[in-house]
Design an enzyme around this catalytic site. Structure first.
Site, PDB file in Angstrom:
ATOM      1  N   LYS A   1       0.797  -1.227   0.000  1.00 37.84           N
ATOM      2  CA  LYS A   1       0.000   0.000   0.000  1.00 37.84           C
ATOM      3  C   LYS A   1       0.830   1.278   0.000  1.00 37.84           C
ATOM      4  O   LYS A   1       0.490   2.245  -0.668  1.00 37.84           O
ATOM      5  CB  LYS A   1      -0.940   0.001   1.206  1.00 37.84           C
ATOM      6  CG  LYS A   1      -1.980  -1.117   1.146  1.00 37.84           C
ATOM      7  CD  LYS A   1      -2.865  -1.100   2.385  1.00 37.84           C
ATOM      8  CE  LYS A   1      -3.887  -2.241   2.325  1.00 37.84           C
ATOM      9  NZ  LYS A   1      -4.721  -2.313   3.548  1.00 37.84           N
TER      10      LYS A   1
ATOM     11  N   GLU B   1       0.927 -20.946   6.108  1.00 37.65           N
ATOM     12  CA  GLU B   1       0.426 -19.770   5.408  1.00 37.65           C
ATOM     13  C   GLU B   1      -0.760 -19.215   6.195  1.00 37.65           C
ATOM     14  O   GLU B   1      -1.306 -19.898   7.073  1.00 37.65           O
ATOM     15  CB  GLU B   1      -0.020 -20.158   3.989  1.00 37.65           C
ATOM     16  CG  GLU B   1       1.094 -20.665   3.090  1.00 37.65           C
ATOM     17  CD  GLU B   1       2.141 -19.612   2.799  1.00 37.65           C
ATOM     18  OE1 GLU B   1       1.779 -18.427   2.666  1.00 37.65           O
ATOM     19  OE2 GLU B   1       3.333 -19.971   2.713  1.00 37.65           O
TER      20      GLU B   1
ATOM     21  N   LYS C   1       8.423 -26.050  -4.335  1.00 40.13           N
ATOM     22  CA  LYS C   1       9.821 -26.228  -3.934  1.00 40.13           C
ATOM     23  C   LYS C   1      10.474 -27.361  -4.723  1.00 40.13           C
ATOM     24  O   LYS C   1      11.643 -27.263  -5.129  1.00 40.13           O
ATOM     25  CB  LYS C   1       9.902 -26.506  -2.432  1.00 40.13           C
ATOM     26  CG  LYS C   1       9.481 -25.326  -1.570  1.00 40.13           C
ATOM     27  CD  LYS C   1       9.472 -25.691  -0.092  1.00 40.13           C
ATOM     28  CE  LYS C   1       9.021 -24.511   0.757  1.00 40.13           C
ATOM     29  NZ  LYS C   1       8.947 -24.854   2.201  1.00 40.13           N
TER      30      LYS C   1
END
Length: 815
Positions: free
Chosen positions: A507, A667, A682
């Site tokens: 932002k 997450e 990965k």
């Protein structure tokens, strides 16, 4: 006797005038002194502006009044501080001077022309008034003052605006003046007189030149030039923040520095003091205690033979070419004669016989005159095509490196070229050998500030600097900044400086203006009102491409990862924990590496696999030495390592996942971990590292969650759904446990490039058997490592280890 000269910035206001008077008094208590004064700051500029008609006629009187008010305000303020100051007398002198000035300028406006003789009278008023004011201040302090009139006593040769003083004759005249040994000698700078006793001025830095001449005429044992800086620096400190003060330089070094743009002294100033071997100090009226810089015949105090990097702007380069250049013995003298006839100074000259080319540089304001003169001189050669039309290149600068016997040092030129090469700065022309004390290069003006900084760092700065731009200040980014602050002492010991140019999230952005002060970054970031977007980012990186600039991406943003090629092309290294670029289409994967190679930049992503574990670097070194991968298997998710370890201990799946989230292993939405896609990404990175040209869709994923498991809109809803699987996984764990095995979520690469991700039962002999609690383990079976694999094991999740890996990559940009 000692001579003191004070420049305009040292006389800018009442406080500074009185400060100069105190310096004069202190010096006078030791020995007899002579003083030369400039006009107060900006006064001469205003007067020149009036003459050159840079303002409208109806505003000329307004500008004259402005200059007059500068002096009136000056003496008003002196009176407030020194009550016995003879205000009325000086005010009368000021009024008389400006009445005459207004009358002269009125005549100039009517005639619409200003002869050089009148111009000289106008622009020298400031120096004359400075001397009257200082004389009054000193007399109020009971000092006896002798004024020297430079019009009477400095015989000058040349034109009205740029004359040269005849020192032997001027010395005879000044020796005839009866000066009491207790008197302070005062003289206005910038002014002299011709044979007709008309006022003339001494050109650029004329007051400094006046001081050098007067010192010679009075047989002064030393000269002090007082200004607003501590002395002579290795570069302009306004451009190069790490420029350092020089204790001493030789006359010849000072001449070269000033000739190529350093705001020290004009070469004309150095000529008299070097001729009569008068030591000259550059001192600072704002820092009286500073020793300043000594300019003397021999420089023995400085160990470094190099003295500075300077630059000259507004340069134009002429390219003279053609078949007639073969007869160079004729062309060159004609060029020099033509330019000399028109009083044009050649700044730099080079010749290429093989290319039938001559290049010379002049100041931009003389371009039209030079072109006209050369066209006239060589009109026949141009007509007969023996010479090509003169090629002119504008917007150039000359960068010069100055030092003692610089041409004898074998590594100077190579350092200059390599440092400019690192910055992708082209050199258009080089001059070396014509001077023992300098090497000069012509480059585009738009690169000059960057070039000066880079060359200066190469010679005078032993610290290694990283200019960092951090995007993403979540867990990893914030931890990275904390670790850098914590390691400040270590970095200082290793001569490493990390300068953050900016810190941003999705932002807004905090511009740090090249500072290393990060202690209050969170506070400062909250107060920043600068919006962050891609347009702003691109504008910023084009403006701030220093020699070792790094974009640090601590986000998981797809769009940002697609900008890496752009960053690399703009001479930024890229350090990232974001896996999106390395797991996007293979064509982009290759493009990033090609761009990094082409621009000699680093693309570092160690944390993409294994967080802080040195997985990528280890793998790359193995294959650089000729090893080949036979098979790979590994636990590549710290969150799943933790979760499956807890399942082994009897903890239910939903509870183990919740604990992993609370510890920051997962997450934001744990569905992304349990889907297996993170492990697949990965594995894809590893597969590509060993040479398999595959896409993410080529990796087979056996998900932890059933195919019909609903992807929830909220985390709470996800955990409610996950509870339905607790019993299923508990039974599966117990079944494996009964035969001595454990469940692990494993990524595998087979010899032919087949890749898959799935839950496997692992027995006690497998290197992955004991891996849990957030650890990663990677087992590489290669030609060199078999049947026992090379195993890398350690924590592969968490902000601390990931930030540590990013930090390590950041430092690798210095190698």
């Amino acid at each position: 006797m000692k001579l003191l000269k004070f420049g305009g910035t040292s006389l800018a206001n009442a406080e500074k005038f009185l400060c100069v008077a105190n310096i004069i008094k202190q010096k006078k208590d030791v020995e007899q002194i002579a003083v030369v004064l400039s006009a107060p700051a900006n006064v001469t500029n205003y007067l020149v502006t009036i003459i050159e008609k840079k303002i409208q006629n109806n505003k000329i009187l307004e500008t004259i009044n402005l200059v007059e008010n500068i002096f009136v305000e000056l003496i008003n303020n002196i009176l407030k501080i020194q009550s016995d100051f003879n205000y009325q007398k000086i005010e009368t002198i000021i009024k008389k001077e400006f009445d005459e000035l207004k009358s002269i300028i009125h005549g100039v406006v009517l005639l619409k022309q200003c002869p050089d003789s009148i111009r000289a009278i106008i622009i020298s008023r400031g120096e004359i008034l400075s001397v009257f004011i200082m004389k009054s201040i000193l007399e109020c302090k009971n000092h006896s003052v002798t004024l020297i009139d430079p019009i009477e006593n400095f015989l000058s040769i040349g034109n009205y605006l740029d004359s040269t003083v005849d020192i032997p004759e001027s010395k005879k005249r000044i020796n005839k003046i009866k000066i009491d040994k207790n008197d302070i000698i005062l003289m206005p700078g910038f002014i002299a007189g011709n044979e007709e006793k008309e006022l003339v001025v001494l050109g650029r830095n004329g007051s400094d030149y006046s001081a050098a001449v007067l010192a010679s005429c009075l047989n002064a044992h030393s000269c002090e030039i007082w200004t607003d800086v501590d002395g002579v620096f290795t570069a302009d400190p306004r451009i190069v923040s790490n420029a350092r003060l020089l204790k001493s330089i030789s006359y010849q070094e000072a001449m070269e520095l000033s000739y190529f743009g350093a705001k020290v002294l004009h070469p004309r100033t150095i000529e008299p003091i070097s001729q009569f071997k008068i030591p000259c100090f550059i001192k600072n009226t704002n820092n009286v205690e500073s020793d300043g810089t000594l300019i003397c015949e021999k420089n023995n105090s400085e160990k470094n033979f190099l003295k500075g990097v300077t630059h000259l702007d507004n340069i134009v380069m002429f390219n003279v070419s053609g078949t007639s250049i073969k007869y160079v013995g004729n062309i060159i003298p004609r060029i020099f004669t033509t330019l000399s006839r028109n009083n044009i100074k050649i700044i730099l000259f080079t010749q290429s016989s093989s290319e039938n080319k001559i290049i010379f540089c002049i100041m931009n304001n003389e371009m039209d005159k030079v072109l006209s003169s050369l066209n006239k001189e060589f009109q026949l050669e141009l007509k007969d095509k023996l010479l090509n039309s003169f090629q002119i290149t504008n917007n150039l600068s000359i960068l010069s490196v100055i030092g003692s016997n610089i041409y004898q040092k074998h590594n100077v030129a190579s350092k200059i070229f390599s440092s400019l090469g690192e910055g992708n700065i082209n050199i258009l022309a080089v001059a070396q050998g014509s001077s023992e004390h300098s090497i000069s290069l012509v480059i585009e003006k738009k690169y000059i500030l960057k070039a000066v900084q880079k060359v200066h760092d190469a010679f005078f700065y032993n610290k290694k600097i990283i200019y960092a731009f951090l995007i993403g200040i979540g867990g990893i980014g914030s931890e990275l900044l904390a670790q850098i602050l914590k390691q400040k002492q270590y970095l200082d010991e290793k001569n490493i400086i990390i300068k953050f140019l900016a810190i941003a999230n999705s932002k807004k952005i905090l511009i740090l203006e090249n500072t290393t002060k990060l202690c209050n970054w969170k506070n400062d970031f909250k107060q920043s009102n600068e919006t962050f977007n891609l347009k702003f980012l691109n504008k910023f990186i084009k403006k701030n491409h220093f020699s070792n600039s790094v974009i640090i991406d601590c986000t998981s943003d797809q769009y940002l990862s697609e900008q890496y090629v752009n960053f690399l092309e703009n001479n930024f290294h890229v350090v990232t924990s974001n896996k999106k670029a390395n797991t996007s289409k293979f064509s982009y994967y290759k493009n990033i590496r090609h761009t990094a190679y082409k621009n000699n930049k680093k693309f570092l992503y160690e944390t993409n696999v294994g967080a802080g574990l040195p997985v990528i670097e280890t793998l790359q070194k193995l294959f650089q030495t000729g090893d080949n991968l036979i098979r790979f298997k590994g636990i590549l998710s710290g969150s799943l390592s933790f979760i499956f370890g807890k399942l082994e201990e009897g903890v239910l799946l939903s509870q183990a996942t919740r604990e992993a989230k609370e510890l920051g292993f997962t997450e934001p939405n744990p569905y992304d971990d349990l889907s297996g896609i993170d492990v697949a990404r990965k594995l894809l990175i590893l597969a590509r590292e060993v040479g398999y040209e595959i896409e993410l869709k080529d990796i087979k994923i056996e998900p932890i969650l059933p195919i019909d498991f609903k992807k929830c809109n909220s985390v709470n809803e996800f955990f409610l759904q996950l509870k339905k699987l607790d019993t299923f996984f508990l039974n599966r764990i117990n079944k494996a446990h009964n035969i001595g095995n454990v469940l692990r979520f494993v990524g595998t690469i087979e010899n032919k490039g087949e890749c898959y991700v799935k839950i496997e039962e692992i027995n006690i002999n497998d290197p992955l058997y004991k891996v849990k609690n957030g650890e990663n383990a990677l087992a590489f079976y290669t030609n060199y490592y078999q049947p026992i694999p090379l195993v890398l094991r350690g924590y592969g999740a968490g902000n601390k280890v990931t930030a540590s890996g990013v930090f390590s990559d950041l430092l690798r940009t210095l190698s």
